[in-house]
Enzyme design. Structure first.
Site, PDB file in Angstrom:
ATOM      1  N   ASP A  59       0.849  -1.191   0.000  1.00  0.00           N
ATOM      2  CA  ASP A  59       0.000   0.000   0.000  1.00  0.00           C
ATOM      3  C   ASP A  59       0.887   1.245   0.000  1.00  0.00           C
ATOM      4  O   ASP A  59       2.105   1.165   0.150  1.00  0.00           O
ATOM      5  CB  ASP A  59      -0.878  -0.050   1.262  1.00  0.00           C
ATOM      6  CG  ASP A  59      -1.974   0.994   1.264  1.00  0.00           C
ATOM      7  OD1 ASP A  59      -2.270   1.558   0.203  1.00  0.00           O
ATOM      8  OD2 ASP A  59      -2.544   1.247   2.348  1.00  0.00           O
ATOM      9  N   GLU A  81       2.573   5.075  -4.052  1.00  0.00           N
ATOM     10  CA  GLU A  81       2.596   6.028  -5.174  1.00  0.00           C
ATOM     11  C   GLU A  81       3.951   6.732  -5.356  1.00  0.00           C
ATOM     12  O   GLU A  81       4.231   7.104  -6.514  1.00  0.00           O
ATOM     13  CB  GLU A  81       1.483   7.072  -4.980  1.00  0.00           C
ATOM     14  CG  GLU A  81       0.080   6.504  -5.089  1.00  0.00           C
ATOM     15  CD  GLU A  81      -0.329   5.660  -3.881  1.00  0.00           C
ATOM     16  OE1 GLU A  81      -1.097   4.707  -4.060  1.00  0.00           O
ATOM     17  OE2 GLU A  81       0.134   5.954  -2.760  1.00  0.00           O
TER      18      GLU A  81
END
Length: 928
Positions: A512, A515
């Site tokens: 997770d 980005e």
């Protein structure tokens, strides 16, 4: 500049005819003049004249408030064909600013309805562009030089470009434009290299010389797929732009965004820059996929992939037209000619790589939440699921299992029993998955936290421009970020996972925040001044800055600067994680990643992020999962029942029904909200959820076989209806239904308070999955009964689905007898197949350790043919054949020539039970 474009038609020469060597001048096979694109037809001329008259009338009525009359060349360009010359969002574009760029300025009198988004500042037909100065044949295609004689308006304009064209296959064309003199950053992605020129391409290629442009046609229909003469090519160091007309308005892909499956071309801008934000319409989301699929008139399809990882936006307009804008790298295009949409996606994956074969357990039901609070509470949920005999293959934990939210730790008090929980899961044929974040806590006393200390010692973090680890803030507080572009980081990642696995033998990983996400903008010290963090042009990213809620674009990584690598961060972490899992477990890795990039399917699946417990979020999950099917990431799903907010029993029941048909099915929610696993609801809702999960588990053999075809050749698993019915225009915008493979139609309820659902049933005979009753559709919308406990499933005529008596885990289901569901076509034929292996070993197909069976029906004879066999097939039996659409009651049924009892129902369903046949043995069954 010219008011026409000179053309050179390039027909790829067959290899047998020989090709000129590089450096030899090519001879055009035809010449011609191309009428200007903006007056391409009588209708368009009429529209232009009407637009011109309208502008003139408005100016008279307004008393001239619209300013001086634009030059005639500007009035020639109809609104839908205006390509934006001043796309900067943070600037109020004035006539002076616009004309300083040499562009046309026409202020629209209204910015409502279909006028909203029409650029006031746009390119005139004679705006200076590049000229194609030379074009020479090569063994694979051709090479050319493009020259710009007048500077454009972004700094560090590149005056001479190299054009490389390779006719790689009959259905794949590769066009690359880059700096002719200096090397530039290119995406470090392994792509296939053509070894010979395509012999019979289904496309033809023309070039406009002055201004330079590419015109690509489909040879069978003459359809122009690309025409880049519609606007000038710009190629500066940090601003690259190329536009094209489109042959239709039916365009899909270009992720990751929350939107309908079919994109609107009404002045829509799609930004590609990985960003941590709850899925919201018009925002750039977690991943970047610069690929689109376009359906042409008549049902043909093509795809375009721009292999570029820099911040990018794609502007769509109603001409129809499209503009690619990126701020780095090169223009490296692959065009896939299909000609049907399934083939386009296969051809795309031939370039980016086919997805990994998941373990069978990955296709079971997964359960998670943030906020279990302890391993004992997690364990209680698992026990409750078992108590109600609700299928579950994997239990997950979110960040609350960690000690201080630090990777590779678990809370010694609240999660002290975690190793025992994992051991218990394994004893019950279940699996454990936990979350990991790439941000490594940086504030621990020296020597107290090995992951940070060791990465710091080895120099494995993203660094500032001063060469020190860039410090941001994530869940544990101040953090440094692992540099997965460095191969040494992969080794460090493996060692950390090995150390944790010794205590908690996990089965899969959830990566997770990759980005990468940062609770600060840039770093604790901000970002330095300079062209990387403040480029001349910033695409329409959320936050208006490349560093918004991520790290500085100027951060240094092993392979390049973060400016170039940002969109690759999740891919690189997934690659490192898959490698580590293989080394640790020796089995197929299971990874779910939030951030993704093309080729990610080779290493991980994806979930659609932090959605909300709302009905519209449930709907948007369908175009989301279908888009990722296009992107070559078939293992995809959304958080069932919604992540944030509080669900309702009705919403969660309907969402569990839909989610049972996500390829990746996980129920997950946030902390401080009421639990939403199936055990906490009323008996009626709990039963409905259990029943639909049992239906999913019964279909695991079919689903697993679909994933085999995805892995082998790039087929989609969850599939838009238009893939199977490309000539049916009614399917082109459908995204409230979907198919599994080519033959199982899922029609969920997506709104509250209803007991029926209206769905599209394509032309042909479809059978109710549960009963076998048939409906013969002409291609129409149909209203279907849908009480709360029912999900509508229909089987397409001509299909054979392998199903299995469901258990409460995939392991338990594997040993149960098979039931083959046959859906006869109107000509009484059917076909299906089954891939079967041990469900977890690496490379079973490549090593030959698998069984593959083909099922066929013709002339009232069902045949099972074993094309390849392994020992696993001897452990499973085929027990039942259910044959839908047997129009007349048989007088007898013969199994391998021997008479067999059967039953025949009023709805034309023939059932033959108690077959007791080994899966490893072929057989035939005939009804007379």
């Amino acid at each position: 500049m010219k008011s026409y474009q000179k053309l050179r038609t390039v027909v790829p020469q067959p290899a047998t005819c020989g090709v000129e060597e590089e450096g030899a001048a090519s001879t055009p096979t035809s010449h011609g003049k191309l009428t200007p694109w903006w007056v391409g037809s009588g209708l368009l001329v009429a529209a232009v004249l009407l637009s011109t008259v309208t502008v003139w009338v408005l100016r008279q009525v307004s008393g001239g408030w619209l300013g001086p009359t634009p030059p005639p060349k500007c009035l020639l360009v109809p609104e839908s064909h205006r390509f934006d010359c001043y796309p900067e969002r943070t600037v109020v574009v004035t006539q002076e600013l616009c004309e300083s760029r040499g562009c046309c300025f026409i202020e629209s009198p209204s910015l409502v309805g279909d006028k909203q988004g029409v650029p006031w500042c746009f390119y005139p037909p004679d705006f200076p562009s590049y000229t194609l100065e030379s074009l020479n044949q090569t063994a694979l295609g051709m090479v050319g030089l493009l020259v710009r004689r007048e500077k454009a308006y972004y700094p560090q304009d590149i005056e001479i470009l190299r054009l490389d064209v390779e006719f790689e296959t009959d259905t794949r064309l590769h066009i690359k434009i880059t700096d002719a003199a200096n090397p530039r950053y290119e995406v470090p992605l392994e792509v296939p290299r053509a070894t010979k020129r395509a012999e019979n391409p289904i496309y033809s290629l023309d070039f406009s010389w002055d201004p330079f442009g590419v015109l690509l046609r489909r040879r069978a229909t003459g359809t122009v797929l690309l025409n880049t003469t519609v606007a000038p090519l710009l190629f500066a160091d940090q601003f690259l732009q190329i536009s094209t007309s489109l042959p239709s308005r039916f365009l899909y892909g270009l992720g990751e965004h929350r939107s309908t499956l079919l994109h609107s071309l009404d002045w829509t801008t799609l930004t590609l820059w990985a960003r941590d934000v709850s899925p919201t319409e018009s925002f750039n989301l977690y991943g970047a996929h610069p690929f689109y699929l376009l359906m042409e008139e008549g049902g043909d399809a093509h795809g375009v992939f721009l292999l570029n990882s820099n911040a990018m936006e794609v502007a769509l307009q109603p001409a129809p037209g499209l503009t690619w804008r990126t701020i780095g790298g090169v223009l490296d295009f692959y065009i896939f000619l299909g000609p049907d949409p399934n083939m386009v996606i296969q051809q795309y994956q031939q370039v980016i790589g086919f997805p990994a074969m998941p373990p069978l357990w990955a296709l079971g039901f997964h359960l998670c939440r943030w906020g279990y609070g302890s391993s004992n509470e997690t364990w209680q949920t698992v026990r409750a699921m078992r108590n109600y005999q609700i299928p579950q293959d994997a239990q997950w934990n979110d960040i609350d299992y960690m000690d201080g939210y630090r990777d590779f730790t678990f809370d010694p008090q609240k999660f002290a029993s975690l190793p025992s929980l994992v051991e218990d899961l394994h004893k019950h044929g279940q699996h454990y998955v936990m979350i990991l974040d790439p941000g490594i806590s940086s504030t621990n006393p020296n020597g107290s936290y090995w992951p940070f200390d060791e990465a710091f010692r080895r120099g494995l973090f993203l660094n500032t421009t001063q060469g020190r680890p860039l410090i941001g803030q994530v869940w544990p507080g101040f953090t440094a970020f692992a540099d997965f572009s460095n191969p040494d980081t992969h080794q460090w990642w493996l060692e950390n996972l090995q150390r944790f696995y010794a205590h908690v033998p996990f089965d899969g990983l959830w990566i997770d925040m990759n980005e990468p996400s940062n609770f600060m903008d840039g770093s604790q010290d901000g970002c330095p001044p300079g062209e990387l963090d403040r480029p001349p042009y910033t695409p329409a990213v959320l936050g208006d800055s490349l560093s918004a809620k991520t790290v500085c674009a100027s951060a240094k990584q092993k392979t390049s600067v973060h400016y170039n690598l940002h969109n690759l961060y999740g891919l690189m972490e997934a690659k490192a994680t898959a490698s580590a899992l293989i080394q640790i477990r020796g089995k197929r890795p299971f990874i779910i990643s939030r951030s993704t990039f093309p080729s990610q399917g080779r290493y991980s699946g994806h979930w659609l992020g932090d959605n909300r417990s709302q009905w519209k979020d449930m709907y948007y999950s369908i175009p989301g999962l279908l888009s990722f099917s296009l992107f070559g990431i078939p293992l995809v799903g959304a958080d069932i029942c919604g992540f944030s907010g509080s669900t309702s029993e009705e919403l969660c029941t309907r969402w569990m029904q839909l989610g049972a048909f996500y390829p990746f099915a996980r129920n997950h929610n946030t902390q401080n909200e009421k639990a939403q696993d199936p055990t906490v609801f009323s008996p009626a809702a709990r039963t409905a959820m259990k029943d639909v999960l049992l239906t999913r588990y019964s279909l695991l053999p079919f689903l697993y076989t679909l994933f085999h075809h995805a892995h082998l050749q790039g087929d989609t698993v969850a599939r838009p209806l238009f893939f199977e019915f490309p000539q049916d225009v009614a399917t082109l915008g459908l995204d409230r239904q979907f198919l599994w493979g080519r033959s199982l139609l899922v029609t969920p309820v997506l709104e509250p308070g209803v007991e029926s659902v209206t769905g599209y049933i394509p032309r042909g005979v479809w059978y109710d999955f549960y009963t076998g009753s048939s409906v013969n559709s002409s291609g129409e919308m149909m209203k279907m009964s849908a009480p709360l406990e029912h999900l509508n499933l229909h089987v397409r005529e001509g299909a054979i689905l392998p199903t299995q008596k469901p258990g409460t885990t995939s392991e338990a289901t594997r040993g149960n007898p098979l039931r083959l569901l046959v859906a006869l076509s109107q000509s009484a034929t059917a076909w299906g197949d089954l891939f079967w292996d041990d469900g977890e070993s690496l490379n079973t197909f490549e090593r030959g350790s698998y069984s593959y069976l083909v099922f066929n029906v013709t002339q009232n004879i069902f045949t099972s043919t074993v094309l390849h066999v392994s020992t696993e097939a001897t452990e499973v039996t085929i027990d039942t054949l259910s044959i839908f659409g047997v129009r007349e009651q048989p007088s007898k049924v013969l199994l391998n020539g021997q008479e067999k009892p059967f039953s025949y129902l009023n709805n034309q369903v023939l059932i033959v039970s108690d077959l007791g046949l080994s899966l490893s043995q072929g057989f035939s069954l005939q009804w007379l």
